[in-house]
Design an enzyme around this catalytic site. Structure first.
Site, PDB file in Angstrom:
ATOM      1  N   ASP A  35      23.338   7.381   5.501  1.00  0.00           N
ATOM      2  CA  ASP A  35      22.629   7.374   6.830  1.00  0.00           C
ATOM      3  C   ASP A  35      23.243   8.048   7.678  1.00  0.00           C
ATOM      4  O   ASP A  35      24.770   8.245   7.717  1.00  0.00           O
ATOM      5  CB  ASP A  35      22.190   5.907   7.032  1.00  0.00           C
ATOM      6  CG  ASP A  35      21.444   5.954   8.582  1.00  0.00           C
ATOM      7  OD1 ASP A  35      20.669   6.693   8.548  1.00  0.00           O
ATOM      8  OD2 ASP A  35      21.701   5.179   9.303  1.00  0.00           O
ATOM      9  N   ILE A  36      22.728   8.426   8.854  1.00  0.00           N
ATOM     10  CA  ILE A  36      23.281   9.442   9.897  1.00  0.00           C
ATOM     11  C   ILE A  36      23.337   8.553  11.170  1.00  0.00           C
ATOM     12  O   ILE A  36      24.558   8.123  11.262  1.00  0.00           O
ATOM     13  CB  ILE A  36      22.569  10.508  10.161  1.00  0.00           C
ATOM     14  CG1 ILE A  36      22.611  11.530   8.935  1.00  0.00           C
ATOM     15  CG2 ILE A  36      23.310  11.351  11.455  1.00  0.00           C
ATOM     16  CD1 ILE A  36      21.772  12.805   9.337  1.00  0.00           C
TER      17      ILE A  36
END
EC number: 3.1.3.12
Length: 265
Positions: A35-36
């Protein structure tokens, strides 16, 4: 004892940090899904205010090469925005929680944007124009309502987004996250996006590690757990989470990535 068993039986779920460090001995057998926001990057008050440490894109690119290209970003961001964040590095990406995807061979899959949904996004902007601190983020085939700067508006905003979901119809779903409510294509979730990547080279045949920080990442945690992989949550352990291990912070994860990228293996 397997690494997965160690994570499950450890008294401290932060063992996930030690496990990632151990990747250096077995990079050929793992695929990494990241995920970012809140995972690779620290959360910010608004989506556009996130800061990308200058060394991070190169560290990710080096680690991707060590993994034979089996590193993908799985995010609520759109593909184009995610690319801008990590330019000039370029990775397979699942964007909008899987509604968009760029395969390892460069093929891009995107959900169609309709005139009705465009009108609905405009109505949300108009309805919240006087709500100081509320931000409506146009993601193309999705729309997010952020209230990090207006926490007192949470209930009203959730009710507004439920109304918008009703207007959008059965092809859409609501997604709650950290100080955000989002409407996205119903067929999209991060778990399916990870599964799609795992059916393609260079991901196929590898065990998956999924790392995220939010309820939006639980779908990919469930998928990798079911497939015999490992799920790691950023932040303190949460009993309700499907994650098998944890890493204290996005900063700690970035340190692990940098260390792995620098190893001469």
């Amino acid at each position: 004892m397997s690494c997965q068993t160690q994570l499950l039986s450890a008294s401290e779920a932060a063992l996930g940090e030690d496990f990632l460090s151990a990747l250096s001995t077995d990079l050929d057998n793992w695929a990494l899904f990241l995920d970012i926001d809140g995972t690779l990057l620290d959360l910010a008050e608004t989506p556009d205010a996130v800061a990308v440490p200058p060394s991070l894109p190169a560290s990710l690119d080096h680690l991707s090469k060590k993994l034979g290209g089996a590193l993908a970003l799985v995010t609520g961001r759109g593909l184009d925005y995610a690319d801008q964040l990590f330019s000039p590095a370029n990775f397979p990406i699942a964007g909008l929680h899987g509604a968009e995807r760029r395969d390892p061979d460069g093929r891009v899959h995107k959900a169609a944007e309709t005139a009705d949904f465009e009108r609905l996004k405009a109505e949300l902007v108009a309805a919240t124009a006087s709500w100081a601190g509320v931000l409506i983020e146009d993601k193309g085939a999705a729309v997010a309502a952020h209230y990090r700067l207006a926490p007192d508006r949470q209930l009203e905003l959730e009710q507004l987004m439920e109304w918008a979901l009703y207007r959008a119809g059965p092809d859409w779903a609501i997604q709650h996250g950290k100080m955000v409510v989002e409407i996205r294509p119903a067929r999209a979730n991060k778990g399916d996006a990870v599964a799609a990547f795992l059916g393609q080279p260079p991901f196929a045949g590898r065990r998956a590690i999924a790392i995220g920080d939010d309820v939006t990442d639980e779908a990919m945690f469930r998928t990798v757990n079911r497939l015999g992989g490992l799920s790691i949550r950023i932040g303190p352990p949460v009993p309700a989470s499907e994650a098998l291990g944890s890493i204290p912070s996005a900063e700690a994860l970035r340190g692990i990535i940098a260390a792995l990228a620098l190893l001469n293996i």
